[in-house]
Design a protein around this motif. Structure first.
Motif, PDB file in Angstrom:
ATOM      1  N   THR A   1       0.819  -1.213   0.000  1.00  0.00           N
ATOM      2  CA  THR A   1       0.000   0.000   0.000  1.00  0.00           C
ATOM      3  C   THR A   1       0.853   1.264   0.000  1.00  0.00           C
ATOM      4  O   THR A   1       0.339   2.356  -0.232  1.00  0.00           O
ATOM      5  CB  THR A   1      -0.922   0.032   1.240  1.00  0.00           C
ATOM      6  N   HIS A   2       2.152   1.109   0.287  1.00  0.00           N
ATOM      7  CA  HIS A   2       3.063   2.249   0.329  1.00  0.00           C
ATOM      8  C   HIS A   2       4.366   1.897  -0.377  1.00  0.00           C
ATOM      9  O   HIS A   2       4.770   0.729  -0.419  1.00  0.00           O
ATOM     10  CB  HIS A   2       3.376   2.665   1.779  1.00  0.00           C
TER      11      HIS A   2
ATOM     12  N   ALA B   1       3.853  18.769 -10.430  1.00  0.00           N
ATOM     13  CA  ALA B   1       3.775  17.322 -10.234  1.00  0.00           C
ATOM     14  C   ALA B   1       4.942  16.790  -9.416  1.00  0.00           C
ATOM     15  O   ALA B   1       4.857  15.696  -8.869  1.00  0.00           O
ATOM     16  CB  ALA B   1       3.734  16.614 -11.588  1.00  0.00           C
ATOM     17  N   ILE B   2       6.036  17.556  -9.326  1.00  0.00           N
ATOM     18  CA  ILE B   2       7.235  17.047  -8.650  1.00  0.00           C
ATOM     19  C   ILE B   2       7.635  17.862  -7.420  1.00  0.00           C
ATOM     20  O   ILE B   2       8.018  17.289  -6.389  1.00  0.00           O
ATOM     21  CB  ILE B   2       8.423  16.967  -9.650  1.00  0.00           C
ATOM     22  N   PHE B   3       7.552  19.201  -7.471  1.00  0.00           N
ATOM     23  CA  PHE B   3       8.128  20.017  -6.402  1.00  0.00           C
ATOM     24  C   PHE B   3       7.417  19.894  -5.056  1.00  0.00           C
ATOM     25  O   PHE B   3       8.096  19.761  -4.026  1.00  0.00           O
ATOM     26  CB  PHE B   3       8.206  21.482  -6.834  1.00  0.00           C
ATOM     27  N   PRO B   4       6.089  19.967  -4.974  1.00  0.00           N
ATOM     28  CA  PRO B   4       5.450  19.830  -3.658  1.00  0.00           C
ATOM     29  C   PRO B   4       5.835  18.539  -2.942  1.00  0.00           C
ATOM     30  O   PRO B   4       6.099  18.537  -1.733  1.00  0.00           O
ATOM     31  CB  PRO B   4       3.956  19.872  -3.985  1.00  0.00           C
ATOM     32  N   MET B   5       5.899  17.429  -3.681  1.00  0.00           N
ATOM     33  CA  MET B   5       6.281  16.164  -3.073  1.00  0.00           C
ATOM     34  C   MET B   5       7.746  16.177  -2.651  1.00  0.00           C
ATOM     35  O   MET B   5       8.110  15.699  -1.573  1.00  0.00           O
ATOM     36  CB  MET B   5       6.012  15.021  -4.052  1.00  0.00           C
ATOM     37  N   LEU B   6       8.630  16.742  -3.502  1.00  0.00           N
ATOM     38  CA  LEU B   6      10.049  16.838  -3.156  1.00  0.00           C
ATOM     39  C   LEU B   6      10.243  17.641  -1.869  1.00  0.00           C
ATOM     40  O   LEU B   6      10.989  17.235  -0.971  1.00  0.00           O
ATOM     41  CB  LEU B   6      10.818  17.512  -4.290  1.00  0.00           C
ATOM     42  N   LEU B   7       9.579  18.778  -1.796  1.00  0.00           N
ATOM     43  CA  LEU B   7       9.712  19.638  -0.618  1.00  0.00           C
ATOM     44  C   LEU B   7       9.213  18.932   0.634  1.00  0.00           C
ATOM     45  O   LEU B   7       9.810  19.052   1.710  1.00  0.00           O
ATOM     46  CB  LEU B   7       8.934  20.941  -0.848  1.00  0.00           C
ATOM     47  N   SER B   8       8.130  18.200   0.490  1.00  0.00           N
ATOM     48  CA  SER B   8       7.582  17.473   1.637  1.00  0.00           C
ATOM     49  C   SER B   8       8.511  16.347   2.079  1.00  0.00           C
ATOM     50  O   SER B   8       8.758  16.158   3.271  1.00  0.00           O
ATOM     51  CB  SER B   8       6.208  16.911   1.276  1.00  0.00           C
ATOM     52  N   GLN B   9       9.051  15.590   1.125  1.00  0.00           N
ATOM     53  CA  GLN B   9       9.899  14.448   1.455  1.00  0.00           C
ATOM     54  C   GLN B   9      11.222  14.869   2.088  1.00  0.00           C
ATOM     55  O   GLN B   9      11.761  14.158   2.940  1.00  0.00           O
ATOM     56  CB  GLN B   9      10.174  13.622   0.194  1.00  0.00           C
TER      57      GLN B   9
ATOM     58  N   ALA C   1      11.140   9.607   7.143  1.00  0.00           N
ATOM     59  CA  ALA C   1      10.719   8.424   6.387  1.00  0.00           C
ATOM     60  C   ALA C   1      10.160   8.883   5.043  1.00  0.00           C
ATOM     61  O   ALA C   1       9.171   9.611   4.986  1.00  0.00           O
ATOM     62  CB  ALA C   1       9.660   7.646   7.163  1.00  0.00           C
ATOM     63  N   HIS C   2      10.806   8.469   3.973  1.00  0.00           N
ATOM     64  CA  HIS C   2      10.426   8.907   2.628  1.00  0.00           C
ATOM     65  C   HIS C   2       9.443   7.896   2.037  1.00  0.00           C
ATOM     66  O   HIS C   2       9.800   7.069   1.199  1.00  0.00           O
ATOM     67  CB  HIS C   2      11.671   9.068   1.762  1.00  0.00           C
ATOM     68  N   VAL C   3       8.197   8.011   2.496  1.00  0.00           N
ATOM     69  CA  VAL C   3       7.158   7.050   2.144  1.00  0.00           C
ATOM     70  C   VAL C   3       6.048   7.760   1.384  1.00  0.00           C
ATOM     71  O   VAL C   3       5.705   8.912   1.676  1.00  0.00           O
ATOM     72  CB  VAL C   3       6.585   6.371   3.413  1.00  0.00           C
TER      73      VAL C   3
ATOM     74  N   GLY D   1       7.661  -5.871  -3.975  1.00  0.00           N
ATOM     75  CA  GLY D   1       8.555  -5.038  -3.186  1.00  0.00           C
ATOM     76  C   GLY D   1       8.022  -3.627  -3.136  1.00  0.00           C
ATOM     77  O   GLY D   1       7.059  -3.293  -3.829  1.00  0.00           O
ATOM     78  N   ASN D   2       8.645  -2.792  -2.309  1.00  0.00           N
ATOM     79  CA  ASN D   2       8.119  -1.434  -2.184  1.00  0.00           C
ATOM     80  C   ASN D   2       9.202  -0.360  -2.138  1.00  0.00           C
ATOM     81  O   ASN D   2       8.930   0.780  -1.755  1.00  0.00           O
ATOM     82  CB  ASN D   2       7.238  -1.324  -0.935  1.00  0.00           C
ATOM     83  N   VAL D   3      10.444  -0.696  -2.516  1.00  0.00           N
ATOM     84  CA  VAL D   3      11.528   0.293  -2.491  1.00  0.00           C
ATOM     85  C   VAL D   3      11.828   0.763  -3.911  1.00  0.00           C
ATOM     86  O   VAL D   3      12.259  -0.023  -4.757  1.00  0.00           O
ATOM     87  CB  VAL D   3      12.804  -0.291  -1.842  1.00  0.00           C
ATOM     88  N   ILE D   4      11.580   2.046  -4.166  1.00  0.00           N
ATOM     89  CA  ILE D   4      11.872   2.668  -5.457  1.00  0.00           C
ATOM     90  C   ILE D   4      13.151   3.479  -5.302  1.00  0.00           C
ATOM     91  O   ILE D   4      13.197   4.420  -4.507  1.00  0.00           O
ATOM     92  CB  ILE D   4      10.706   3.579  -5.911  1.00  0.00           C
TER      93      ILE D   4
END
Length: 318
Positions: free
Chosen positions: A8-9, A74-82, A87-89, A169-172
């Motif tokens: 799920t993650h 599509a990329i920056f908000p998630m990058l800033l949050s991570q 934990a980069h989930v 698996g779940n590791v990208i």
């Protein structure tokens, strides 16, 4: 061994532990994102407000700038949050959504750059037929086709093909969700995904390269037989577009190579930077290149009345 627990993650494994440096990196990326939004929105407003820029070339640029805003968002908000999280989930649903947005941005970018090549070919090589070939109705149809084709295609790829797979698996090993990695982590049969991806990629690449090379081959032929002033005018409109194509192609080429080949020999920081190039550098490079190189845009930006209207358009008074 197959994992019986539904995934799920996903864990984004390319983030590095940089300690307190994450705060300067966060500020830098935030300012970079703000610069992307401001520059693209300013040029969108300039083209919209200036009647002298209501020409096919500038209308296509405006559509390109809209896509830059879409892709960077599509990329920056998630990058800033991570960056600020330990934990980069990311959830599977959010991962699929990001894959759709990122790849539809890339597809639309390719479509728009190809369309702009064809537009320059018509304007320079067929000037007498240009007005009848690029009517407002045809321009709207071409822009709609560029967007709709990319959106529908990636909707099918993301949710019709990749979304049906069951990950084991779940590791990208990237800092954002990537369709190749999700397929790679799957324990389902991925034959259809690989065949469709290969055929679609090769066909699109062949069509794009053929059309761009044909367009600029004809343009070069016309320029060589024209006067010096005509050559300068043609190059003035073609050079920014060629720079934009070259910049996007370099980033896109590395992303394709990373999907098909083992890039473990490349250091992680360099690999992360190169994989983000087409998503973070291109959205700022496009408005800067066109804004600096296109004389009509510079003149419109520098006009006092246009600048005042521009600020009111982008930041309307409350």
């Amino acid at each position: 061994m197959l994992n019986s627990t539904p995934v799920t993650h996903f864990v984004l494994g390319a983030y590095m532990d940089i300690g307190l440096l994450k705060y300067p990196v966060f500020v830098f990326l935030l300012l970079w994102y703000a610069a992307i939004l401001l520059s693209n929105l300013l040029l969108i407003a300039v083209i919209s407000q200036s009647r002298s820029l209501h020409e096919p070339m500038f209308v296509f640029m405006c559509a390109l700038f809209v896509n830059e805003v879409y892709g960077s968002t599509a990329i920056f908000p998630m990058l800033l949050s991570q960056i600020l999280h330990e934990a980069h989930v990311i959830t599977r649903a959010a991962c699929l959504l990001q894959i759709f947005c990122v790849y539809s941005y890339g597809g639309t970018e390719v479509n728009m750059l190809t369309l702009m090549s064809y537009d320059r070919y018509l304007a320079i090589c067929c000037p007498l037929q240009y007005s009848s070939s690029m009517t407002p109705t045809k321009m709207a149809a071409l822009i709609t086709l560029c967007w709709s084709y990319s959106l529908i295609l990636n909707l099918f790829i993301t949710y019709g093909l990749t979304g049906r797979l069951k990950p084991c698996g779940n590791v990208i090993d990237k800092v954002y969700c990537d369709n190749f990695w999700v397929v790679r982590l799957s324990c389902s049969d991925t034959t259809a995904d690989k065949i469709f991806g290969l055929v679609n990629g090769l066909c699109r690449l062949l069509c794009v390269i053929t059309l761009i090379l044909y367009s600029y081959g004809r343009i070069l032929r016309v320029c060589l037989s024209s006067s010096k002033r005509a050559r300068q005018t043609a190059l003035g409109t073609c050079v920014p577009h060629l720079l934009s194509i070259l910049n996007f192609s370099c980033g896109g080429l590395f992303e394709v190579m990373q999907s098909w080949f083992d890039m473990s020999a490349v250091s992680t920081p360099l690999r992360v930077f190169l994989s983000l190039h087409w998503l973070t550098v291109q959205p700022l490079a496009s408005p800067v290149i066109y804004g600096l190189k296109m004389t009509k845009i510079r003149q419109a930006v520098l006009e006092k009345n246009s600048a005042r209207d521009l600020v009111c358009c982008v930041f309307p008074p409350s």
